[in-house]
Scaffold this motif. Structure first.
Motif, mmCIF file in Angstrom:
data_model
loop_
_atom_site.group_PDB
_atom_site.id
_atom_site.type_symbol
_atom_site.label_atom_id
_atom_site.label_comp_id
_atom_site.label_asym_id
_atom_site.label_seq_id
_atom_site.Cartn_x
_atom_site.Cartn_y
_atom_site.Cartn_z
ATOM 1 N N GLN A 1 2.859 -8.743 0.920
ATOM 2 C CA GLN A 1 1.538 -9.162 1.374
ATOM 3 C C GLN A 1 0.445 -8.389 0.649
ATOM 4 O OE1 GLN A 1 1.630 -8.644 5.608
ATOM 5 N NE2 GLN A 1 2.557 -10.647 5.975
ATOM 6 N N GLN B 1 -2.302 -10.033 -1.904
ATOM 7 C CA GLN B 1 -3.732 -9.854 -1.702
ATOM 8 C C GLN B 1 -4.380 -9.275 -2.961
ATOM 9 O OE1 GLN B 1 -4.711 -7.354 1.600
ATOM 10 N NE2 GLN B 1 -6.830 -8.027 1.664
ATOM 11 N N THR C 1 -7.203 -11.169 -5.311
ATOM 12 C CA THR C 1 -8.483 -10.521 -5.599
ATOM 13 C C THR C 1 -8.698 -10.396 -7.097
ATOM 14 O OG1 THR C 1 -8.284 -9.278 -3.544
ATOM 15 C CG2 THR C 1 -9.870 -8.469 -5.146
ATOM 16 N N VAL D 1 -2.711 -17.071 0.632
ATOM 17 C CA VAL D 1 -3.349 -15.801 0.330
ATOM 18 C C VAL D 1 -4.451 -15.511 1.332
ATOM 19 C CG1 VAL D 1 -4.684 -14.536 -1.387
ATOM 20 C CG2 VAL D 1 -2.751 -15.927 -2.102
ATOM 21 N N SER D 2 -5.193 -16.532 1.758
ATOM 22 C CA SER D 2 -6.253 -16.284 2.724
ATOM 23 C C SER D 2 -5.673 -15.847 4.062
ATOM 24 C CB SER D 2 -7.134 -17.523 2.893
ATOM 25 O OG SER D 2 -6.388 -18.586 3.436
ATOM 26 N N VAL E 1 -3.013 -13.989 4.326
ATOM 27 C CA VAL E 1 -2.661 -12.598 4.093
ATOM 28 C C VAL E 1 -3.903 -11.722 4.163
ATOM 29 C CG1 VAL E 1 -1.811 -10.984 2.361
ATOM 30 C CG2 VAL E 1 -0.610 -13.119 2.744
ATOM 31 N N SER E 2 -5.026 -12.198 3.618
ATOM 32 C CA SER E 2 -6.223 -11.375 3.586
ATOM 33 C C SER E 2 -6.812 -11.163 4.974
ATOM 34 C CB SER E 2 -7.260 -11.980 2.644
ATOM 35 O OG SER E 2 -7.677 -13.231 3.117
ATOM 36 N N PHE F 1 -5.785 -4.621 5.639
ATOM 37 C CA PHE F 1 -5.110 -4.031 4.490
ATOM 38 C C PHE F 1 -4.659 -2.605 4.788
ATOM 39 C CE2 PHE F 1 -5.221 -1.634 0.507
ATOM 40 C CZ PHE F 1 -4.305 -2.360 -0.228
#
Length: 109
Positions: free
Chosen positions: A9, A13, A17, A31-32, A34-35, A39
């Motif tokens: 993950q 991320q 980025t 991905v969104s 995960v974001s 973090f």
């Protein structure tokens, strides 16, 4: 959450980025998702799990050296190897994080 999924993950991320910073398209739906995860919390969880694996290996090693008949050599060796692999994986994640940070810092604004 296991160490591998947490690291995956984090790497996803970072890649998203990096792609976005390089002028790529918007992050995908996976991905969104995960974001949305914190973090710092993901990173702390991964480090804690590596620490737990290392402490377990150390404890088994101490018990074996202390003469505990219930602890066998192959269990100690497997535990030590798991700890080594976990630690090496964490080092690689750290290296990638440092590289990503350096790339971001070298970008011209």
């Amino acid at each position: 959450m296991n160490v591998t999924s947490g690291m995956d993950q984090i790497l996803a991320q970072l890649k998203a980025t990096s792609d976005l910073a390089a002028g790529g398209s918007k992050p995908s739906a996976t991905v969104s998702t995960v974001s949305q995860a914190d973090f710092g919390q993901l990173l702390k969880s991964a480090v804690d799990q590596v620490n737990t694996v290392q402490q377990t290996a150390s404890q088994l090693s101490r018990e074996f050296v202390g003469g505990n008949q219930d602890v066998e050599l192959h269990d100690v060796m497997i535990s030590l190897q798991k700890a080594n692999v976990s630690f090496q994986s964490m080092i690689q994640v750290r290296n990638r994080l440092v590289t990503a940070y350096q790339e971001i810092m070298n970008m011209q604004v």
